[in-house]
Scaffold this active site. Structure first.
Site, mmCIF file in Angstrom:
data_model
loop_
_atom_site.group_PDB
_atom_site.id
_atom_site.type_symbol
_atom_site.label_atom_id
_atom_site.label_comp_id
_atom_site.label_asym_id
_atom_site.label_seq_id
_atom_site.Cartn_x
_atom_site.Cartn_y
_atom_site.Cartn_z
ATOM 1 N N GLY A 239 58.982 59.186 27.404
ATOM 2 C CA GLY A 239 59.227 60.069 26.264
ATOM 3 C C GLY A 239 60.661 60.305 25.886
ATOM 4 C CD GLU A 273 53.561 57.007 33.001
ATOM 5 O OE1 GLU A 273 53.403 57.443 31.844
ATOM 6 O OE2 GLU A 273 52.653 56.984 33.841
ATOM 7 N N GLY A 275 59.641 53.921 28.133
ATOM 8 C CA GLY A 275 59.416 52.676 27.396
ATOM 9 C C GLY A 275 60.523 52.486 26.388
ATOM 10 N NE ARG A 312 58.957 53.421 16.171
ATOM 11 C CZ ARG A 312 59.840 54.284 15.749
ATOM 12 N NH1 ARG A 312 60.848 53.910 15.013
ATOM 13 N NH2 ARG A 312 59.722 55.560 16.085
ATOM 14 C CE1 TYR A 316 53.587 56.632 14.905
ATOM 15 C CE2 TYR A 316 55.208 54.876 14.998
ATOM 16 C CZ TYR A 316 54.025 55.433 15.427
ATOM 17 O OH TYR A 316 53.292 54.795 16.392
ATOM 18 C CB CYS A 343 49.772 43.344 -1.392
ATOM 19 S SG CYS A 343 50.374 41.727 -1.852
ATOM 20 C CD GLU A 344 48.618 48.275 2.226
ATOM 21 O OE1 GLU A 344 48.621 49.467 1.859
ATOM 22 O OE2 GLU A 344 47.609 47.677 2.610
ATOM 23 C CE1 TYR A 371 55.431 52.237 22.277
ATOM 24 C CE2 TYR A 371 57.602 53.234 22.078
ATOM 25 C CZ TYR A 371 56.417 53.070 22.765
ATOM 26 O OH TYR A 371 56.224 53.725 23.947
HETATM 27 N N1 LLP Z 1 53.502 56.957 29.347
HETATM 28 C C1 LLP Z 1 52.434 57.174 28.568
HETATM 29 C C2 LLP Z 1 51.204 57.660 29.169
HETATM 30 C C3 LLP Z 1 52.514 56.938 27.178
HETATM 31 O O1 LLP Z 1 51.458 57.184 26.414
HETATM 32 C C4 LLP Z 1 53.724 56.468 26.620
HETATM 33 C C5 LLP Z 1 53.840 56.199 25.178
HETATM 34 C C6 LLP Z 1 54.809 56.222 27.485
HETATM 35 C C7 LLP Z 1 54.668 56.499 28.836
HETATM 36 C C8 LLP Z 1 56.123 55.708 26.983
HETATM 37 O O2 LLP Z 1 56.724 56.580 26.112
HETATM 38 P P1 LLP Z 1 58.226 56.324 25.620
HETATM 39 O O3 LLP Z 1 59.136 56.425 26.809
HETATM 40 O O4 LLP Z 1 58.262 54.976 25.034
HETATM 41 O O5 LLP Z 1 58.464 57.381 24.616
HETATM 42 N N2 LLP Z 1 54.388 53.800 18.652
HETATM 43 C C9 LLP Z 1 55.169 55.023 18.714
HETATM 44 C C10 LLP Z 1 55.315 55.512 20.137
HETATM 45 C C11 LLP Z 1 53.980 55.708 20.829
HETATM 46 C C12 LLP Z 1 54.128 56.135 22.260
HETATM 47 C C13 LLP Z 1 52.832 56.049 22.971
HETATM 48 N N3 LLP Z 1 52.886 56.397 24.348
HETATM 49 C C14 LLP Z 1 56.516 54.786 18.045
HETATM 50 O O6 LLP Z 1 56.769 53.670 17.593
HETATM 51 O O7 LLP Z 1 57.295 55.716 17.901
#
Ligand code: LLP
Length: 416
Positions: A239, A273, A275, A312, A316, A343-344, A371
Site C-alpha cells: 500500500g 507486501e 507492489g 489507470r 481511476y 473507441c471510447e 498496474y
Molecule cells: N497485498 C494485497 C492483499 C493487495 O490487495 C495489494 C494490492 C497489495 C498487497 C499491493 O499493494 P501496493 O503495494 O501495490 O499498493 N490497480 C490499482 C491498485 C490495486 C491494488 C490491489 N491490491 C492501481 O493501479 O492503482
C-alpha cells in the site's frame, strides 16, 4: 529515486536512450529499469534490517518473469492472488517457502496447487475459506499454514476503488468475528495458525492509517495470546504510495521507523507486501504521437498507446506524468489532451498537458511499471506491447510484442 534521467536533452533508462529502444522494438513499449527495481526492493529490505522480516513483492503490480526473477535473486518473497501468479513465481525461480497467498476467492484447485508447492502462508479472508482450506489439507494429510486477514476498519484515505480496509469492503474478516475465527482455525484439523494479515489499500501517502491498522492488529494478537492462540508473523500488507505528481509518500525507512516500536517486546516476524512502491517508478510506457488534432474546444494528441495498455487514467482518473523523450525545438508549447486510438471517450492517458510536440514525436508515460502491463487488455484487438528491461547499457527483451494471430488462435468459426 529512479534511473530514468535526461542526458543532453534525451531521456535515458539507465545507460540507454529510450529513443533507441523505440527504434529497435517499436511502440507502444514498456521499459523497465533493473537498477530501479533492485533499489526499491532493497529500500524495504534494508528498512527492516534488525527485525525478523520478509518482503513479499505483490506480484499483481508487475508479473513479468524477468521482474520476478530479479527480485527472487535478491531473496524476495512473493504475495500472490491466483494459481496463475503462483506458477509465474515458480517459473521465475521464486522460493515457494516465501510465498503468501492472498485473495477472497481461492478455488479448490488453486488451494491444492499452493499446498503442493509448499507455500509459506494462506491469507484467509472468510470462515468459508477457512473450512475449505482445512478440508483440503486434512484430506491430503497435511496442515495448511494460515494467517487470517482482518479488516481493521480504518480509512486509508485513498481512491475508493483501491481502498480495502473499511468494513463495507469485501476484504478481510470483520474485527468483531476475528477472535472467534482464530480460535476456530486453531481447532480445525487441517490448519496451523501462523499469522495475522491486513491490507488496507493502495497508493497510501500517509502513515497514520497503516499504524492505526497495526495497532488494532497488535491488540488482537495480545487477546489471542491470552486465549492460547500464538501468532508468529504479522503481515502488514502493501500500500505504500509513490510519487506520480506532487505526492510526498513516506519512504519505507520512515514506515519501518514508525512501525517497529509498536511491536514492543512481542516476538513477531514482520511481513510486507509492497507492489507499486517497488515496480511503479521502475517502468515507463513509450508511445509515439500519431496525429495532432487541434479543435476549437480542445487540442488532442492522438498517440499509439491507449487504455488497452494503461487503464489507470481511465479507471481511476489517475494522473501519470507524460514527458517528451527529447526536446522538440520546432514545436511551440500548447495544452494537449493525450488520447489513444481506442473507441471510447474514456480512452485518455493525460489531460491538459503543456507540451511542445509534433506528429511522430515520442512520449514517455512515467510510473507505468506497476498496474500497467498487468492490467492491459486486448480491447479493440490490440496486441499487447513488448516489454524490455534495461540493465546498465544492456537491453533485454523480456516479453515479445503480441501478434494479431495470437489474439484469435484459441477461437473457431462454426462448422459449415
Ligand atoms: N497485498 C494485497 C492483499 C493487495 O490487495 C495489494 C494490492 C497489495 C498487497 C499491493 O499493494 P501496493 O503495494 O501495490 O499498493 N490497480 C490499482 C491498485 C490495486 C491494488 C490491489 N491490491 C492501481 O493501479 O492503482
Amino acid at each position: 529515486m529512479d534511473h530514468f534521467d535526461y542526458r543532453d536533452g534525451d531521456l535515458y533508462a539507465e545507460d540507454v536512450a529510450v529513443r533507441d529502444l523505440a527504434e529497435r522494438y517499436g511502440t507502444p513499449l514498456f521499459v523497465y529499469s533493473r537498477a530501479t527495481l533492485e533499489r526499491h526492493f532493497k529500500a524495504f529490505d534494508d528498512a527492516l534490517e534488525g527485525v525478523d522480516h520478509l518482503v513479499c513483492y505483490a506480484v499483481k503490480a508487475n508479473s513479468n518473469l524477468a521482474v520476478l526473477n530479479v527480485l527472487a535473486r535478491l531473496g524476495a518473497g512473493f504475495d500472490i492472488v491466483s494459481a496463475g501468479e503462483l506458477q509465474r513465481v515458480l517459473a521465475a525461480g521464486g522460493d515457494p517457502a516465501k510465498i503468501v497467498f492472498s485473495g477472497v476467492g481461492k478455488r479448490v484447485d488453486e488451494i491444492e496447487l499452493a499446498l503442493k508447492a509448499g507455500i509459506r502462508s494462506f491469507n484467509v479472508e472468510s470462515e468459508a475459506e477457512l473450512e475449505r482450506l482445512s478440508d483440503i489439507a486434512a484430506r491430503a494429510g497435511v496442515r495448511a499454514p494460515v494467517a487470517l486477514r482482518v479488516n481493521p476498519d480504518v480509512d486509508a484515505k485513498t481512491h475508493p476503488y483501491i481502498s480495502t480496509g473499511l468494513k463495507e469492503n469485501k476484504f478481510g474478516i470483520d474485527m468483531s468475528q476475528a477472535e472467534r475465527l482464530f480460535l476456530k482455525a486453531n481447532e480445525l484439523p487441517g490448519l496451523k495458525v501462523s499469522g495475522m494479515d491486513c491490507h488496507i489499500g493502495s497508493q497510501l501517502t500517509e502513515l497514520q492509517p497503516l499504524l492505526d491498522a497495526m495497532g488494532r492488529m497488535l491488540e488482537l494478537v495480545d487477546r489471542l495470546g491470552q486465549r492460547g492462540v500464538e501468532i508468529h508473523h504479522l503481515n502488514v500488507g502493501g500500500g505504500l504510495g509513490i510519487r506520480y505528481n506532487s505526492e510526498q509518500p513516506p519512504h519505507p525507512s520512515d514506515y519501518a521507523r514508525a512501525l517497529t516500536p509498536l511491536l514492543g517486546g512481542r516476538k513477531l516476524q514482520i511481513l510486507m507486501e509492497p507492489g507499486r512502491a517497488i515496480a511503479g517508478n521502475a517502468g515507463l510506457l513509450l508511445t509515439r504521437v500519431e496525429y495532432l488534432k487541434p479543435t476549437p474546444h480542445r487540442n488532442f494528441a492522438i498517440v499509439d498507446a491507449s487504455m488497452s495498455e494503461l487503464i489507470r487514467p481511465t479507471l481511476y482518473n489517475a494522473w501519470q506524468n507524460i514527458v517528451p523523450t527529447h526536446k522538440n525545438r520546432q514545436a511551440t508549447t500548447k495544452t494537449w489532451d493525450i488520447v489513444g486510438p481506442v473507441c471510447e471517450s474514456g480512452d485518455w492517458l493525460g489531460k491538459e498537458r503543456e507540451l511542445a510536440i509534433s506528429q511522430g514525436d515520442l512520449l514517455a508515460v512515467r510510473s507505468a511499471g506497476a498496474y500497467g502491463f498487468t492490467m492491459s487488455s486486448n480491447y479493440n484487438s490490440r496486441p499487447r506491447p513488448a516489454e524490455v528491461m534495461v540493465d546498465g547499457a544492456q537491453v533485454h527483451l523480456v516479453r515479445e510484442r503480441e501478434k494479431v494471430e495470437q489474439l484469435f488462435e484459441l477461437e473457431k468459426v462454426l462448422p459449415k
